[in-house]
Design a protein around this motif. Structure first.
Motif, mmCIF file in Angstrom:
data_model
loop_
_atom_site.group_PDB
_atom_site.id
_atom_site.type_symbol
_atom_site.label_atom_id
_atom_site.label_comp_id
_atom_site.label_asym_id
_atom_site.label_seq_id
_atom_site.Cartn_x
_atom_site.Cartn_y
_atom_site.Cartn_z
ATOM 1 N N SER A 88 -3.207 -6.244 0.113
ATOM 2 C CA SER A 88 -2.107 -7.149 -0.228
ATOM 3 C C SER A 88 -1.469 -7.672 1.053
ATOM 4 O O SER A 88 -0.252 -7.706 1.217
ATOM 5 N N ILE A 114 0.898 2.053 -2.373
ATOM 6 C CA ILE A 114 0.214 2.152 -3.667
ATOM 7 C C ILE A 114 0.020 3.611 -4.060
ATOM 8 O O ILE A 114 0.454 4.054 -5.134
ATOM 9 N N THR A 115 -0.639 4.370 -3.197
ATOM 10 C CA THR A 115 -0.917 5.768 -3.530
ATOM 11 C C THR A 115 0.343 6.624 -3.479
ATOM 12 O O THR A 115 0.459 7.608 -4.217
ATOM 13 N N THR A 129 -5.454 0.122 -11.572
ATOM 14 C CA THR A 129 -5.705 -1.261 -11.173
ATOM 15 C C THR A 129 -4.508 -1.761 -10.379
ATOM 16 O O THR A 129 -3.367 -1.683 -10.847
ATOM 17 N N PHE A 130 -4.778 -2.266 -9.184
ATOM 18 C CA PHE A 130 -3.712 -2.794 -8.336
ATOM 19 C C PHE A 130 -3.634 -4.301 -8.515
ATOM 20 O O PHE A 130 -4.621 -5.013 -8.303
ATOM 21 N N VAL A 156 -0.577 -0.882 -11.158
ATOM 22 C CA VAL A 156 0.332 -0.801 -10.016
ATOM 23 C C VAL A 156 0.556 -2.211 -9.486
ATOM 24 O O VAL A 156 -0.397 -2.986 -9.345
ATOM 25 N N ALA A 157 1.810 -2.550 -9.197
ATOM 26 C CA ALA A 157 2.117 -3.888 -8.682
ATOM 27 C C ALA A 157 3.280 -3.812 -7.710
ATOM 28 O O ALA A 157 4.137 -2.926 -7.803
ATOM 29 N N VAL A 215 7.763 -0.816 -5.856
ATOM 30 C CA VAL A 215 6.430 -0.698 -6.443
ATOM 31 C C VAL A 215 6.610 -0.329 -7.907
ATOM 32 O O VAL A 215 7.342 0.608 -8.244
ATOM 33 N N VAL A 217 4.844 0.990 -11.358
ATOM 34 C CA VAL A 217 3.683 1.751 -11.819
ATOM 35 C C VAL A 217 3.774 1.893 -13.331
ATOM 36 O O VAL A 217 4.821 2.280 -13.854
#
Length: 217
Positions: A88, A114-115, A129-130, A156-157, A215, A217
């Motif tokens: 990203s 993300i993680t 899915t990101f 996840v966004a 973030v 989730v």
């Protein structure tokens, strides 16, 4: 043939920078940053004087050639403002160009929003899915969310504080009242995780100004 190091940097807490990453940030011949003003703060923290130039989606072709020329004679590292470059992030084109010229590309893993968000969300992390940053326009955002509605894993966004309430409304509309975690300011002093449904999150965050990186989730 040179080496391009892809270095993960802290998403908030500078103590999360690995010793290997710190050593490379001090010793490479050139550092390529998304925003040199942000990266300079990290370099100052390390007492590093490494030359630093910017490279982002608006950079002209001459800037890319400058980086590739530097690779011909030395070691170059790429960082983003926070987290892992090319995820990203506009840095993927530099990696592609370096590979096409025959240079080595070496990962120096580090923090990832993300993680990190997945790990504290309470959601399944075995498959996800990101979606990247959700689109600015509501119609485009709803289209992305509707397309993701049939995904069987966790979604996840990334989202900005200014648009998060609108995004939560669209999430509720497109995805229903499924569980959601809103992770804000992770690894920082005011870290916060809200867990509930989209409508509950809207009610919770409507009371005041929302700040910091987010973030979903």
């Amino acid at each position: 043939m040179g080496t391009l190091f892809i270095i993960g940097t802290p998403i908030g807490n500078l103590g999360d920078l690995s010793p290997r990453a710190a050593d490379l940030l001090r010793t490479v011949d050139l550092l390529v940053a998304e925003d040199t003003r942000v990266t300079r703060k990290l370099l100052n923290h390390l007492d590093a004087t490494t030359p630093c130039i910017s490279y982002h989606e608006h950079s002209n072709p001459a800037q890319l050639e400058r980086v590739l020329d530097a690779l011909e004679s030395g070691k170059v590292a790429q960082v983003t403002d926070a987290g892992s470059p090319t995820v990203s992030d506009p840095g993927a084109s530099l990696v592609e160009a370096a590979v096409s010229r025959g240079h080595n590309v070496v990962a120096v893993p580090g923090p990832s929003a993300i993680t990190t968000a997945l790990s504290i969300s309470g959601m399944p992390g075995d498959r996800f899915t990101f979606l990247g940053f959700l689109p600015r326009k509501g119609s485009e955002r709803r289209s992305v969310l509707s397309a993701a509605a049939n995904e069987t894993g966790t979604l996840v966004a990334f989202e900005t504080p200014q648009r998060v309430l609108s995004a939560l409304e669209d999430i509720g509309s497109a995805l229903g009242e499924r569980r959601i975690a809103v992770c804000r300011e992770m690894t920082k002093l005011h870290e916060e995780v809200f867990r509930g449904t989209a409508s509950e999150a809207i009610q919770y965050f409507s009371g005041g100004r929302i700040r910091g990186e987010i973030v979903l989730v």
